[in-house]
Design a protein around this motif. Structure first.
Motif, PDB file in Angstrom:
ATOM      1  N   ASP A 133       9.124   2.785  -2.691  1.00 57.62           N
ATOM      2  CA  ASP A 133       9.284   1.244  -2.232  1.00 57.62           C
ATOM      3  C   ASP A 133       7.722   0.950  -1.824  1.00 57.62           C
ATOM      4  O   ASP A 133       7.113  -0.008  -2.002  1.00 57.62           O
ATOM      5  CB  ASP A 133       9.932   0.962  -0.998  1.00 57.62           C
ATOM      6  CG  ASP A 133      11.428   0.770  -1.852  1.00 57.62           C
ATOM      7  OD1 ASP A 133      11.519   0.715  -2.739  1.00 57.62           O
ATOM      8  OD2 ASP A 133      12.334   0.873  -0.864  1.00 57.62           O
ATOM      9  N   VAL A 134       7.151   1.824  -0.821  1.00 55.23           N
ATOM     10  CA  VAL A 134       5.693   1.781  -0.300  1.00 55.23           C
ATOM     11  C   VAL A 134       4.388   1.827  -0.996  1.00 55.23           C
ATOM     12  O   VAL A 134       3.568   1.019  -1.239  1.00 55.23           O
ATOM     13  CB  VAL A 134       5.408   2.530   1.050  1.00 55.23           C
ATOM     14  CG1 VAL A 134       4.216   2.397   1.583  1.00 55.23           C
ATOM     15  CG2 VAL A 134       6.388   2.066   2.198  1.00 55.23           C
ATOM     16  N   GLN A 157       8.628  -1.288   5.214  1.00 58.75           N
ATOM     17  CA  GLN A 157       8.180  -2.764   5.394  1.00 58.75           C
ATOM     18  C   GLN A 157       8.805  -3.360   6.472  1.00 58.75           C
ATOM     19  O   GLN A 157       8.205  -4.271   7.170  1.00 58.75           O
ATOM     20  CB  GLN A 157       7.889  -3.562   4.284  1.00 58.75           C
ATOM     21  CG  GLN A 157       7.434  -4.860   4.171  1.00 58.75           C
ATOM     22  CD  GLN A 157       7.174  -5.353   2.787  1.00 58.75           C
ATOM     23  OE1 GLN A 157       8.249  -5.321   1.794  1.00 58.75           O
ATOM     24  NE2 GLN A 157       6.337  -6.025   2.336  1.00 58.75           N
ATOM     25  N   THR A 158      10.233  -3.442   6.532  1.00 58.38           N
ATOM     26  CA  THR A 158      11.119  -4.152   7.684  1.00 58.38           C
ATOM     27  C   THR A 158      10.742  -3.410   8.889  1.00 58.38           C
ATOM     28  O   THR A 158      11.199  -4.134  10.038  1.00 58.38           O
ATOM     29  CB  THR A 158      12.566  -3.672   7.306  1.00 58.38           C
ATOM     30  OG1 THR A 158      12.774  -2.422   7.260  1.00 58.38           O
ATOM     31  CG2 THR A 158      12.606  -4.535   5.732  1.00 58.38           C
ATOM     32  N   LEU A 215      13.025   4.858   8.593  1.00 66.29           N
ATOM     33  CA  LEU A 215      12.067   3.673   9.117  1.00 66.29           C
ATOM     34  C   LEU A 215      10.814   4.122   8.713  1.00 66.29           C
ATOM     35  O   LEU A 215       9.846   3.528   8.545  1.00 66.29           O
ATOM     36  CB  LEU A 215      12.572   3.316  10.583  1.00 66.29           C
ATOM     37  CG  LEU A 215      13.880   2.822  10.608  1.00 66.29           C
ATOM     38  CD1 LEU A 215      13.976   2.469  12.022  1.00 66.29           C
ATOM     39  CD2 LEU A 215      14.081   1.565   9.794  1.00 66.29           C
ATOM     40  N   ALA A 216      10.589   5.469   8.947  1.00 68.51           N
ATOM     41  CA  ALA A 216       9.259   5.954   8.738  1.00 68.51           C
ATOM     42  C   ALA A 216       9.450   7.458   8.441  1.00 68.51           C
ATOM     43  O   ALA A 216      10.102   8.391   8.574  1.00 68.51           O
ATOM     44  CB  ALA A 216       8.681   6.148  10.085  1.00 68.51           C
ATOM     45  N   TYR A 217       8.133   8.005   7.785  1.00 67.87           N
ATOM     46  CA  TYR A 217       8.255   9.152   6.892  1.00 67.87           C
ATOM     47  C   TYR A 217       6.753   9.741   6.752  1.00 67.87           C
ATOM     48  O   TYR A 217       5.724   9.069   6.628  1.00 67.87           O
ATOM     49  CB  TYR A 217       8.874   9.223   5.606  1.00 67.87           C
ATOM     50  CG  TYR A 217       8.685  10.401   4.643  1.00 67.87           C
ATOM     51  CD1 TYR A 217       9.497  11.504   4.909  1.00 67.87           C
ATOM     52  CD2 TYR A 217       7.486  10.521   4.123  1.00 67.87           C
ATOM     53  CE1 TYR A 217       9.162  12.524   4.014  1.00 67.87           C
ATOM     54  CE2 TYR A 217       7.065  11.625   3.284  1.00 67.87           C
ATOM     55  CZ  TYR A 217       8.234  12.671   3.334  1.00 67.87           C
ATOM     56  OH  TYR A 217       8.012  13.713   2.676  1.00 67.87           O
ATOM     57  N   ALA A 218       6.641  11.138   7.106  1.00 72.21           N
ATOM     58  CA  ALA A 218       5.527  11.907   6.728  1.00 72.21           C
ATOM     59  C   ALA A 218       5.642  13.169   6.322  1.00 72.21           C
ATOM     60  O   ALA A 218       6.836  13.777   6.656  1.00 72.21           O
ATOM     61  CB  ALA A 218       4.485  11.848   7.828  1.00 72.21           C
ATOM     62  N   GLN A 235       2.513  -1.123  -3.129  1.00 73.18           N
ATOM     63  CA  GLN A 235       0.888  -1.332  -3.410  1.00 73.18           C
ATOM     64  C   GLN A 235       0.589  -1.317  -4.856  1.00 73.18           C
ATOM     65  O   GLN A 235      -0.398  -1.206  -5.139  1.00 73.18           O
ATOM     66  CB  GLN A 235       0.636   0.268  -2.750  1.00 73.18           C
ATOM     67  CG  GLN A 235       0.554   0.144  -1.324  1.00 73.18           C
ATOM     68  CD  GLN A 235       0.087   1.404  -0.708  1.00 73.18           C
ATOM     69  OE1 GLN A 235      -0.423   2.342  -1.499  1.00 73.18           O
ATOM     70  NE2 GLN A 235       0.039   1.392   0.670  1.00 73.18           N
ATOM     71  N   ASN A 236       1.579  -1.694  -5.610  1.00 71.31           N
ATOM     72  CA  ASN A 236       1.612  -2.023  -7.004  1.00 71.31           C
ATOM     73  C   ASN A 236       0.597  -0.765  -7.812  1.00 71.31           C
ATOM     74  O   ASN A 236      -0.518  -0.976  -8.336  1.00 71.31           O
ATOM     75  CB  ASN A 236       0.992  -3.192  -7.221  1.00 71.31           C
ATOM     76  CG  ASN A 236       0.944  -3.677  -8.871  1.00 71.31           C
ATOM     77  OD1 ASN A 236       2.044  -3.017  -9.488  1.00 71.31           O
ATOM     78  ND2 ASN A 236       0.076  -4.446  -9.100  1.00 71.31           N
TER      79      ASN A 236
END
Length: 155
Positions: free
Chosen positions: A25-26, A84-85, A59-62, A31-32
């Motif tokens: 998604d991100v 994004q949300t 919600l967040a990832y690394a 970011q196309n």
């Protein structure tokens, strides 16, 4: 909300799906940027996945990568993203703190590297990273290599 730190083999199928969905998604949709998201680095037994979960949502990832996976001599952080949300919740700083703590715990006394999108340079500098390359294109997005010197222990 709860933090989870796991190797690939410790991820259940629902968490793995949600993790990959967030990354696509991100990095691909938002970011196309069509690129090979599945790069085998997730499978390395030393890779650590950092997830901030709220129920079944991430919600967040690394991910934290061992020396030799992305950079020959240094551990690395990658795929750093916030849903994004959830961006208005200031989760990025907590995510970075957690990822750096995991990297420093697994590979103490080693510099940490990232391939950062150029527009985030100041954000990463606030964590002690310094640019160590000229800007370059990675998947048609301007990036630069950054390194975080070893942080001396406070006495």
């Amino acid at each position: 909300m709860e933090w989870q730190v796991a190797s690939f083999s410790q991820l259940d199928s629902y968490t793995l799906y949600a993790m990959l969905q967030l990354r696509v998604d991100v990095f691909v949709v938002e970011q196309n940027c069509p690129y090979p998201e599945l790069d085998n680095k997730d499978l390395d037994p030393q890779t650590r996945h950092i997830l901030l979960k709220k129920g079944d949502k991430i919600l967040a990832y690394a991910r934290v990568l061992a020396p030799g996976v992305s950079y020959e001599h240094n551990p690395a952080l990658g795929r750093i993203c916030v849903s994004q949300t959830a961006r208005r919740l200031a989760l990025g700083r907590g995510l970075m703190d957690k990822a750096l703590a995991v990297a420093s715990s697994c590979w103490p006394d080693q510099e940490i590297r990232i391939s950062a999108q150029c527009y985030l340079q100041r954000f990463y500098e606030s964590f002690g990273f310094v640019a160590c390359s000229e800007p370059y294109l990675e998947d048609n997005i301007p990036h630069l290599e950054m390194i975080r010197p070893v942080v001396a222990a406070q006495n």
